[in-house]
Design a protein around this motif. Sequence first.
Motif, PDB file in Angstrom:
ATOM      1  N   LEU A 117       0.841  -1.204   0.000  1.00 27.44           N
ATOM      2  CA  LEU A 117       0.000   0.000   0.000  1.00 27.44           C
ATOM      3  C   LEU A 117       0.872   1.249   0.000  1.00 27.44           C
ATOM      4  CD1 LEU A 117      -2.770  -0.716   2.683  1.00 27.44           C
ATOM      5  CD2 LEU A 117      -3.099  -0.435   0.230  1.00 27.44           C
ATOM      6  N   ASP A 118       0.386   2.282  -0.636  1.00 23.50           N
ATOM      7  CA  ASP A 118       1.071   3.575  -0.609  1.00 23.50           C
ATOM      8  C   ASP A 118       1.099   4.067   0.841  1.00 23.50           C
ATOM      9  OD1 ASP A 118       2.232   5.940  -1.329  1.00 23.50           O
ATOM     10  OD2 ASP A 118       0.453   6.777  -2.299  1.00 23.50           O
ATOM     11  N   GLU A 119       2.190   4.657   1.249  1.00 21.62           N
ATOM     12  CA  GLU A 119       2.388   5.103   2.634  1.00 21.62           C
ATOM     13  C   GLU A 119       1.269   6.032   3.103  1.00 21.62           C
ATOM     14  OE1 GLU A 119       4.038   5.333   6.329  1.00 21.62           O
ATOM     15  OE2 GLU A 119       4.788   4.090   4.710  1.00 21.62           O
ATOM     16  N   VAL A 120       0.760   6.844   2.220  1.00 21.72           N
ATOM     17  CA  VAL A 120      -0.271   7.812   2.587  1.00 21.72           C
ATOM     18  C   VAL A 120      -1.565   7.095   3.016  1.00 21.72           C
ATOM     19  CG1 VAL A 120      -1.326   8.204   0.310  1.00 21.72           C
ATOM     20  CG2 VAL A 120      -1.148  10.087   1.925  1.00 21.72           C
ATOM     21  N   TYR A 121      -1.800   5.889   2.530  1.00 17.91           N
ATOM     22  CA  TYR A 121      -2.989   5.097   2.912  1.00 17.91           C
ATOM     23  C   TYR A 121      -2.658   4.122   4.050  1.00 17.91           C
ATOM     24  CZ  TYR A 121      -4.600   6.861  -1.562  1.00 17.91           C
ATOM     25  OH  TYR A 121      -4.938   7.676  -2.605  1.00 17.91           O
ATOM     26  N   ARG A 122      -1.446   3.583   4.018  1.00 16.88           N
ATOM     27  CA  ARG A 122      -1.062   2.574   4.999  1.00 16.88           C
ATOM     28  C   ARG A 122      -1.003   3.156   6.414  1.00 16.88           C
ATOM     29  NH1 ARG A 122       3.475   0.529   2.840  1.00 16.88           N
ATOM     30  NH2 ARG A 122       4.796   2.013   3.901  1.00 16.88           N
TER      31      ARG A 122
END
Length: 168
Positions: A117-122
């Motif tokens: 997952l992209d860090e901004v969502y994770r």
Amino acid sequence: MTALEFNSQLAQAIKALKPFAVRLTKDLEDANDLLQDTMYKAFTNQEKFADGTNLKAWLYTIMKNTFITNYQRMVRRKTFIDTTDNLHYINSTASISQNIGVSSLAMQEITEALDALDEVYRTPFMMYFKGFKYHEIAERLGIPIGTVKNRIHIARKELKDKLLKLGY
């Protein structure tokens, strides 16, 4: 009312009762059985019919009550009641063996899906998973609460899609 008149009126009422029986049972054969049971009960309980009252209403009531009784009987027949004395053995986990290999493989694949997952969502997703409330996540990350909810929603959706592709 004589027995002959009563029987004649019963025979005439069959045509009106059949659609009601079909509507109750949703099956033609069951409707015919219900109709037959209703007519039998009406014939055997002829003395209970009050002369001068509505025969069709009396027959509809008999049919409805017969249907309900038969339905309840069927439900009771399909209900399984465990009468064993040692009920604690049913839910006992002492005899369960776990396949650790499968569960560790599953955890590894879930971890990989999370890492992808992209860090901004994770980050908001993992904070929520660890028990943080939406407003706490918003405060710590310095973003609006609506953005937190949206990012967690997107993370869930992406995880679901990735895990479905893996067969989970």
